[in-house]
Design a protein around this motif. Structure first.
Motif, PDB file in Angstrom:
ATOM      1  N   UNK A  28       0.592  -0.877  -0.264  1.00 51.34           N
ATOM      2  CA  UNK A  28      -0.262   0.181  -0.035  1.00 51.34           C
ATOM      3  C   UNK A  28       1.312   1.181   0.331  1.00 51.34           C
ATOM      4  N   UNK A  29       1.882   1.542   0.383  1.00 53.30           N
ATOM      5  CA  UNK A  29       3.047   2.202   0.515  1.00 53.30           C
ATOM      6  C   UNK A  29       3.376   2.611  -0.614  1.00 53.30           C
ATOM      7  N   UNK A  30       3.289   2.430  -1.450  1.00 50.08           N
ATOM      8  CA  UNK A  30       4.433   2.225  -3.004  1.00 50.08           C
ATOM      9  C   UNK A  30       2.360   2.540  -3.780  1.00 50.08           C
ATOM     10  N   UNK A  31       1.541   3.184  -3.302  1.00 49.35           N
ATOM     11  CA  UNK A  31       0.700   4.045  -4.162  1.00 49.35           C
ATOM     12  C   UNK A  31       1.464   5.297  -4.158  1.00 49.35           C
ATOM     13  N   UNK A  32       0.850   5.707  -5.645  1.00 45.10           N
ATOM     14  CA  UNK A  32       1.297   7.054  -5.508  1.00 45.10           C
ATOM     15  C   UNK A  32       0.976   8.543  -3.649  1.00 45.10           C
ATOM     16  N   UNK A  37      -1.029   5.573   5.660  1.00 47.06           N
ATOM     17  CA  UNK A  37       0.220   5.429   5.138  1.00 47.06           C
ATOM     18  C   UNK A  37       0.606   5.278   6.261  1.00 47.06           C
ATOM     19  N   UNK A  38       0.246   5.246   7.990  1.00 44.70           N
ATOM     20  CA  UNK A  38       0.747   5.437   9.058  1.00 44.70           C
ATOM     21  C   UNK A  38       0.005   3.833   9.459  1.00 44.70           C
ATOM     22  N   UNK A  39      -0.582   3.672   8.991  1.00 49.49           N
ATOM     23  CA  UNK A  39      -1.562   2.319   9.528  1.00 49.49           C
ATOM     24  C   UNK A  39      -0.482   1.010   8.942  1.00 49.49           C
ATOM     25  N   UNK A  40       0.201   0.712   7.601  1.00 44.06           N
ATOM     26  CA  UNK A  40       0.922  -0.152   7.210  1.00 44.06           C
ATOM     27  C   UNK A  40       2.090  -1.141   7.802  1.00 44.06           C
TER      28      UNK A  40
END
Length: 59
Positions: A28-32, A37-40
């Motif tokens: 998910x962090x690779x999404x633009x 973001x702090x969840x993953x």
């Protein structure tokens, strides 16, 4: 297929699926613009802990 999975493979399958979930969480962090973001990373760490627990409990 009707065959029973050997008991000693269950922890391996559990760990495999947990590692896969960790990898998907981090993807998910690779999404633009990642949503939440702090969840993953914490979620991935939880999955990796589950994988480790499954394999250590096997010993």
């Amino acid at each position: 297929m009707g065959e029973r999975v050997p008991d000693d493979l269950i922890p391996v399958y559990t760990a495999l699926h947990a590692v896969l979930r960790a990898r998907l969480s981090l993807a998910h962090l690779l999404d633009p613009v990642p949503r939440e973001p702090r969840k993953w990373v914490p979620l991935a760490k939880q999955y990796l802990a589950l994988a480790e627990h499954a394999l250590v409990a096997k010993e």
